[in-house]
Motif scaffolding. Structure first.
Motif, PDB file in Angstrom:
ATOM      1  N   PRO A 151       0.832  -1.200   0.000  1.00 46.82           N
ATOM      2  CA  PRO A 151       0.000   0.000   0.000  1.00 46.82           C
ATOM      3  C   PRO A 151       0.870   1.255   0.000  1.00 46.82           C
ATOM      4  O   PRO A 151       1.883   1.313   0.688  1.00 46.82           O
ATOM      5  CB  PRO A 151      -0.792  -0.115   1.300  1.00 46.82           C
ATOM      6  CG  PRO A 151       0.049  -0.980   2.187  1.00 46.82           C
ATOM      7  CD  PRO A 151       0.722  -1.949   1.266  1.00 46.82           C
ATOM      8  N   GLY A 152       0.457   2.232  -0.767  1.00 43.71           N
ATOM      9  CA  GLY A 152       1.163   3.512  -0.755  1.00 43.71           C
ATOM     10  C   GLY A 152       2.498   3.497  -1.472  1.00 43.71           C
ATOM     11  O   GLY A 152       3.237   4.459  -1.383  1.00 43.71           O
ATOM     12  N   VAL A 153       2.797   2.414  -2.166  1.00 41.53           N
ATOM     13  CA  VAL A 153       4.048   2.368  -2.920  1.00 41.53           C
ATOM     14  C   VAL A 153       3.720   2.653  -4.383  1.00 41.53           C
ATOM     15  O   VAL A 153       2.842   2.013  -4.949  1.00 41.53           O
ATOM     16  CB  VAL A 153       4.725   0.985  -2.782  1.00 41.53           C
ATOM     17  CG1 VAL A 153       5.963   0.904  -3.669  1.00 41.53           C
ATOM     18  CG2 VAL A 153       5.097   0.708  -1.335  1.00 41.53           C
ATOM     19  N   ASP A 154       4.410   3.602  -4.947  1.00 38.07           N
ATOM     20  CA  ASP A 154       4.203   3.911  -6.354  1.00 38.07           C
ATOM     21  C   ASP A 154       4.672   2.710  -7.177  1.00 38.07           C
ATOM     22  O   ASP A 154       5.844   2.346  -7.123  1.00 38.07           O
ATOM     23  CB  ASP A 154       5.013   5.161  -6.706  1.00 38.07           C
ATOM     24  CG  ASP A 154       4.861   5.537  -8.167  1.00 38.07           C
ATOM     25  OD1 ASP A 154       4.063   4.888  -8.864  1.00 38.07           O
ATOM     26  OD2 ASP A 154       5.551   6.471  -8.601  1.00 38.07           O
TER      27      ASP A 154
ATOM     28  N   ARG B 270       8.874   3.374   0.426  1.00 36.66           N
ATOM     29  CA  ARG B 270       7.573   3.909   0.769  1.00 36.66           C
ATOM     30  C   ARG B 270       7.769   5.167   1.585  1.00 36.66           C
ATOM     31  O   ARG B 270       8.452   5.161   2.602  1.00 36.66           O
ATOM     32  CB  ARG B 270       6.751   2.926   1.574  1.00 36.66           C
ATOM     33  CG  ARG B 270       5.442   3.589   1.983  1.00 36.66           C
ATOM     34  CD  ARG B 270       4.374   2.620   2.213  1.00 36.66           C
ATOM     35  NE  ARG B 270       4.359   2.222   3.592  1.00 36.66           N
ATOM     36  CZ  ARG B 270       3.244   1.903   4.218  1.00 36.66           C
ATOM     37  NH1 ARG B 270       2.108   1.912   3.583  1.00 36.66           N
ATOM     38  NH2 ARG B 270       3.282   1.548   5.459  1.00 36.66           N
TER      39      ARG B 270
ATOM     40  N   LEU C 246       6.290   7.968   3.954  1.00 35.54           N
ATOM     41  CA  LEU C 246       5.193   8.298   4.850  1.00 35.54           C
ATOM     42  C   LEU C 246       5.181   9.807   5.003  1.00 35.54           C
ATOM     43  O   LEU C 246       6.213  10.448   4.843  1.00 35.54           O
ATOM     44  CB  LEU C 246       5.412   7.638   6.214  1.00 35.54           C
ATOM     45  CG  LEU C 246       5.393   6.112   6.220  1.00 35.54           C
ATOM     46  CD1 LEU C 246       5.552   5.592   7.633  1.00 35.54           C
ATOM     47  CD2 LEU C 246       4.102   5.579   5.635  1.00 35.54           C
TER      48      LEU C 246
ATOM     49  N   ASP D 232      -1.727   5.089  11.177  1.00 32.32           N
ATOM     50  CA  ASP D 232      -1.062   6.256  11.763  1.00 32.32           C
ATOM     51  C   ASP D 232      -2.152   7.271  12.063  1.00 32.32           C
ATOM     52  O   ASP D 232      -3.064   7.438  11.259  1.00 32.32           O
ATOM     53  CB  ASP D 232      -0.090   6.909  10.771  1.00 32.32           C
ATOM     54  CG  ASP D 232       1.144   6.060  10.532  1.00 32.32           C
ATOM     55  OD1 ASP D 232       1.315   5.057  11.246  1.00 32.32           O
ATOM     56  OD2 ASP D 232       1.917   6.407   9.623  1.00 32.32           O
TER      57      ASP D 232
ATOM     58  N   ASP E 152      -3.322   1.272   6.239  1.00 35.68           N
ATOM     59  CA  ASP E 152      -2.911   0.422   5.118  1.00 35.68           C
ATOM     60  C   ASP E 152      -3.965  -0.635   4.856  1.00 35.68           C
ATOM     61  O   ASP E 152      -4.183  -1.519   5.678  1.00 35.68           O
ATOM     62  CB  ASP E 152      -1.596  -0.298   5.450  1.00 35.68           C
ATOM     63  CG  ASP E 152      -0.414   0.641   5.377  1.00 35.68           C
ATOM     64  OD1 ASP E 152      -0.567   1.738   4.824  1.00 35.68           O
ATOM     65  OD2 ASP E 152       0.660   0.266   5.869  1.00 35.68           O
ATOM     66  N   MET E 153      -4.611  -0.553   3.704  1.00 31.71           N
ATOM     67  CA  MET E 153      -5.635  -1.541   3.355  1.00 31.71           C
ATOM     68  C   MET E 153      -5.455  -1.998   1.915  1.00 31.71           C
ATOM     69  O   MET E 153      -6.327  -1.759   1.065  1.00 31.71           O
ATOM     70  CB  MET E 153      -7.025  -0.945   3.577  1.00 31.71           C
ATOM     71  CG  MET E 153      -7.278  -0.542   5.017  1.00 31.71           C
ATOM     72  SD  MET E 153      -8.808   0.411   5.221  1.00 31.71           S
ATOM     73  CE  MET E 153     -10.001  -0.887   5.432  1.00 31.71           C
ATOM     74  N   PRO E 154      -4.347  -2.668   1.614  1.00 30.40           N
ATOM     75  CA  PRO E 154      -4.146  -3.100   0.233  1.00 30.40           C
ATOM     76  C   PRO E 154      -5.203  -4.115  -0.202  1.00 30.40           C
ATOM     77  O   PRO E 154      -5.593  -4.973   0.585  1.00 30.40           O
ATOM     78  CB  PRO E 154      -2.744  -3.728   0.251  1.00 30.40           C
ATOM     79  CG  PRO E 154      -2.488  -4.085   1.670  1.00 30.40           C
ATOM     80  CD  PRO E 154      -3.233  -3.075   2.487  1.00 30.40           C
TER      81      PRO E 154
ATOM     82  N   ASN F  30      -6.453   5.393  -1.873  1.00 29.36           N
ATOM     83  CA  ASN F  30      -5.627   5.539  -3.054  1.00 29.36           C
ATOM     84  C   ASN F  30      -4.489   4.528  -2.965  1.00 29.36           C
ATOM     85  O   ASN F  30      -3.709   4.560  -2.011  1.00 29.36           O
ATOM     86  CB  ASN F  30      -5.083   6.977  -3.079  1.00 29.36           C
ATOM     87  CG  ASN F  30      -4.538   7.337  -4.424  1.00 29.36           C
ATOM     88  OD1 ASN F  30      -4.550   6.540  -5.356  1.00 29.36           O
ATOM     89  ND2 ASN F  30      -4.033   8.552  -4.535  1.00 29.36           N
ATOM     90  N   ASN F  31      -4.435   3.637  -3.953  1.00 27.52           N
ATOM     91  CA  ASN F  31      -3.335   2.676  -3.975  1.00 27.52           C
ATOM     92  C   ASN F  31      -3.260   1.861  -2.676  1.00 27.52           C
ATOM     93  O   ASN F  31      -2.172   1.553  -2.184  1.00 27.52           O
ATOM     94  CB  ASN F  31      -2.030   3.447  -4.202  1.00 27.52           C
ATOM     95  CG  ASN F  31      -1.037   2.621  -4.980  1.00 27.52           C
ATOM     96  OD1 ASN F  31      -1.331   1.501  -5.391  1.00 27.52           O
ATOM     97  ND2 ASN F  31       0.151   3.146  -5.146  1.00 27.52           N
ATOM     98  N   GLY F  32      -4.412   1.543  -2.101  1.00 28.63           N
ATOM     99  CA  GLY F  32      -4.431   0.731  -0.883  1.00 28.63           C
ATOM    100  C   GLY F  32      -4.144   1.481   0.391  1.00 28.63           C
ATOM    101  O   GLY F  32      -4.002   0.878   1.453  1.00 28.63           O
ATOM    102  N   GLU F  33      -4.066   2.816   0.296  1.00 27.35           N
ATOM    103  CA  GLU F  33      -3.780   3.639   1.468  1.00 27.35           C
ATOM    104  C   GLU F  33      -5.004   4.490   1.764  1.00 27.35           C
ATOM    105  O   GLU F  33      -5.397   5.320   0.943  1.00 27.35           O
ATOM    106  CB  GLU F  33      -2.573   4.525   1.150  1.00 27.35           C
ATOM    107  CG  GLU F  33      -1.730   4.881   2.337  1.00 27.35           C
ATOM    108  CD  GLU F  33      -0.484   5.649   1.903  1.00 27.35           C
ATOM    109  OE1 GLU F  33       0.548   5.467   2.518  1.00 27.35           O
ATOM    110  OE2 GLU F  33      -0.547   6.438   0.933  1.00 27.35           O
TER     111      GLU F  33
END
Lengths: 153, 136
Positions: free
Chosen positions: A62-65, A84, A86, B35, B48-50, B112-115
């Motif tokens: 998650p959150g990784v381009d 990643r 934050l 967070d 985080d929810m991928p 967005n993108n699992g976040e």
């Protein structure tokens, strides 16, 4: 699909040495482990599966381009590298925000996976959706399941 | 039109059934890591929810209780046999208790993108004010 993993993954008790499994779980450092094994919870988490003609790796990042994720394969060793970020500074001010809770991990990561032998690194494809990256590694011809016909005499 | 509605009802029904089956297998939802940070005008929750799409995400506020849940959907090819899994489950679930200073109506969320990012704005009366010190 992952609800199905309850079925596929090692059964917790059924027909196995359940006491040993519980102890193994509680004292994970005992005994020999694979040289490339990592403790559970290592970022990014991965699931592995296979069909008759390909091996599939699911990377939960998650959150990784996805463009910044570097996927490389040598023989059957798959390496994932990326970063990643934050949030650091507050969105409005240049000050650090006040954190109540920080459970997510950030920074650079690299993870190495040992795949079954006989995957074709050249034909590997990766697809990203909702923070999950699916990597498809076709099996080499000789590793695929074949049907053997019985000939009548 | 009525046919469509029926179809929709059926989908809801099958979905509920599949959830019941999951419950019977005593499947626990996954706890997404989060967070939480404080800003002058809002509190932000990032989780985080991928594997959760916008459609599979549910955010509920009941009084002072914030519930975040999401269905994990990953398209897999037919006939896939799992050999190793670190993410096991079909749902994320997490609850937080909010303070009274949160403006429930103004809560917004995006994934967005699992976040997941949830913004909990504070009521105007609870935002910080600069107190000027007057010279005597």
């Amino acid at each position: 699909m992952f609800e199905d993993l309850w079925r596929f993954a090692t059964p917790q008790f059924g027909g196995r040495d359940w006491l040993r499994e519980i102890l193994d779980d509680a004292f994970q450092d005992l005994g020999a482990s694979d040289i490339r094994a990592v403790p559970r919870g290592t970022f990014p988490m991965v699931n592995l599966g296979a069909t008759d003609d390909a091996v599939y790796v699911y990377v939960f990042a998650p959150g990784v381009d996805p463009k910044a994720l570097d996927i490389s394969i040598q023989d059957n060793i798959l390496t994932l590298r990326g970063e990643r970020r934050l949030p650091e500074k507050g969105t409005e001010t240049e000050q650090w925000p006040v954190f109540h809770r920080r459970e997510r991990v950030g920074g650079q990561f690299s993870r190495v996976l040992t795949l079954p032998e006989g995957v074709d690194g050249e034909a590997t494809e990766a697809l990203s959706r909702n923070g999950v990256i699916q990597i498809k590694l076709p099996k080499r011809e000789e590793q695929r399941r074949r049907k053997i016909e019985v000939k009548a005499q | 039109m009525s046919q469509e509605t029926n179809k929709g009802d059926q989908q809801v029904a099958t979905r509920e059934q599949s959830r019941d089956v999951a419950a019977q297998r005593s499947e626990r939802p996954l706890l997404p890591p989060a967070d939480i940070y404080e800003e002058a005008e809002a509190i932000r929750v990032v989780a985080d929810m991928p594997g959760v799409s916008k459609e599979g995400l549910h955010i509920e506020v009941d009084g002072t209780e914030l519930t975040i849940s999401g269905d994990i959907r990953v398209d897999t090819p037919e006939g896939l046999t799992a050999s190793y899994a670190e993410i096991r489950g079909s749902q994320y679930y997490r609850q937080f208790i909010l303070g009274k200073e949160i403006d429930n109506e103004g809560i917004s969320a995006e994934i967005n993108n699992g976040e997941l990012m949830v913004v909990l704005p504070k009521k105007k009366t609870h935002r910080p004010r600069q107190i000027e010190v007057k010279a005597a």
